[in-house]
Scaffold this motif. Sequence first.
Motif, PDB file in Angstrom:
ATOM      1  N   SER A 214     -17.108 -23.600  31.437  1.00  0.00           N
ATOM      2  CA  SER A 214     -17.511 -22.905  30.214  1.00  0.00           C
ATOM      3  C   SER A 214     -18.416 -23.767  29.342  1.00  0.00           C
ATOM      4  O   SER A 214     -19.264 -23.245  28.622  1.00  0.00           O
ATOM      5  N   ALA A 215     -18.243 -25.064  29.399  1.00  0.00           N
ATOM      6  CA  ALA A 215     -19.100 -25.954  28.612  1.00  0.00           C
ATOM      7  C   ALA A 215     -20.554 -25.847  29.060  1.00  0.00           C
ATOM      8  O   ALA A 215     -21.478 -26.025  28.265  1.00  0.00           O
ATOM      9  N   LYS A 216     -20.746 -25.545  30.345  1.00  0.00           N
ATOM     10  CA  LYS A 216     -22.090 -25.388  30.893  1.00  0.00           C
ATOM     11  C   LYS A 216     -22.503 -23.928  31.000  1.00  0.00           C
ATOM     12  O   LYS A 216     -23.583 -23.632  31.509  1.00  0.00           O
ATOM     13  N   ASN A 217     -21.618 -23.026  30.563  1.00  0.00           N
ATOM     14  CA  ASN A 217     -21.916 -21.588  30.651  1.00  0.00           C
ATOM     15  C   ASN A 217     -22.271 -21.188  32.083  1.00  0.00           C
ATOM     16  O   ASN A 217     -23.214 -20.413  32.304  1.00  0.00           O
ATOM     17  N   THR A 218     -21.521 -21.727  33.023  1.00  0.00           N
ATOM     18  CA  THR A 218     -21.852 -21.567  34.438  1.00  0.00           C
ATOM     19  C   THR A 218     -20.626 -21.136  35.236  1.00  0.00           C
ATOM     20  O   THR A 218     -19.512 -21.612  34.986  1.00  0.00           O
ATOM     21  N   VAL A 219     -20.857 -20.236  36.183  1.00  0.00           N
ATOM     22  CA  VAL A 219     -19.823 -19.836  37.125  1.00  0.00           C
ATOM     23  C   VAL A 219     -20.306 -20.188  38.526  1.00  0.00           C
ATOM     24  O   VAL A 219     -21.507 -20.128  38.814  1.00  0.00           O
ATOM     25  N   TYR A 220     -19.377 -20.582  39.381  1.00  0.00           N
ATOM     26  CA  TYR A 220     -19.708 -21.020  40.729  1.00  0.00           C
ATOM     27  C   TYR A 220     -18.982 -20.160  41.763  1.00  0.00           C
ATOM     28  O   TYR A 220     -17.930 -19.586  41.485  1.00  0.00           O
ATOM     29  N   LEU A 221     -19.552 -20.114  42.954  1.00  0.00           N
ATOM     30  CA  LEU A 221     -18.880 -19.499  44.091  1.00  0.00           C
ATOM     31  C   LEU A 221     -19.029 -20.456  45.269  1.00  0.00           C
ATOM     32  O   LEU A 221     -20.121 -20.589  45.819  1.00  0.00           O
ATOM     33  N   GLN A 222     -17.947 -21.132  45.598  1.00  0.00           N
ATOM     34  CA  GLN A 222     -17.929 -22.012  46.762  1.00  0.00           C
ATOM     35  C   GLN A 222     -17.576 -21.173  47.980  1.00  0.00           C
ATOM     36  O   GLN A 222     -16.510 -20.545  48.011  1.00  0.00           O
ATOM     37  N   MET A 223     -18.479 -21.159  48.940  1.00  0.00           N
ATOM     38  CA  MET A 223     -18.296 -20.330  50.123  1.00  0.00           C
ATOM     39  C   MET A 223     -18.161 -21.233  51.348  1.00  0.00           C
ATOM     40  O   MET A 223     -19.104 -21.946  51.692  1.00  0.00           O
ATOM     41  N   ASN A 224     -16.992 -21.196  51.954  1.00  0.00           N
ATOM     42  CA  ASN A 224     -16.720 -21.987  53.158  1.00  0.00           C
ATOM     43  C   ASN A 224     -16.491 -21.071  54.350  1.00  0.00           C
ATOM     44  O   ASN A 224     -16.253 -19.876  54.192  1.00  0.00           O
TER      45      ASN A 224
END
Length: 123
Positions: free
Chosen positions: A73-83
Amino acid sequence: VQLQASGGGLVQAGGSLRLSCVASGRTFSRNAMAWFRQAPGKEREFVAAISASGGSTKYADSVKGRFTISRDSAKNTVYLQMNSLKPEDTTVYYCAADLTARTKVAVEEYDYWGQGTLVTVSS
């Protein structure tokens, strides 16, 4: 308000990618965010969602155990790690943000959308 998705690319089956979605124009720290994907000629489908706090997540059955959604949230970023990627994961991935804090799975529940990033998994 803009959502900028990135991180897509070409990977072999069994490989990994991490998608990122950076929000600008406002903070989304109090909003749920999600990833969807859409293949040509098909409806956009839910992949994963995360609550505003990050304490609650939901996944489509097809990606459960392989994909992980997270947020900074500090970076206003969401991630999707796909393995353990599979050829059937090949498509365009979109990030989305909701005006509420709770995770949702329906396309129509989300208010803001990114432009999409292409993931191609070769067999």
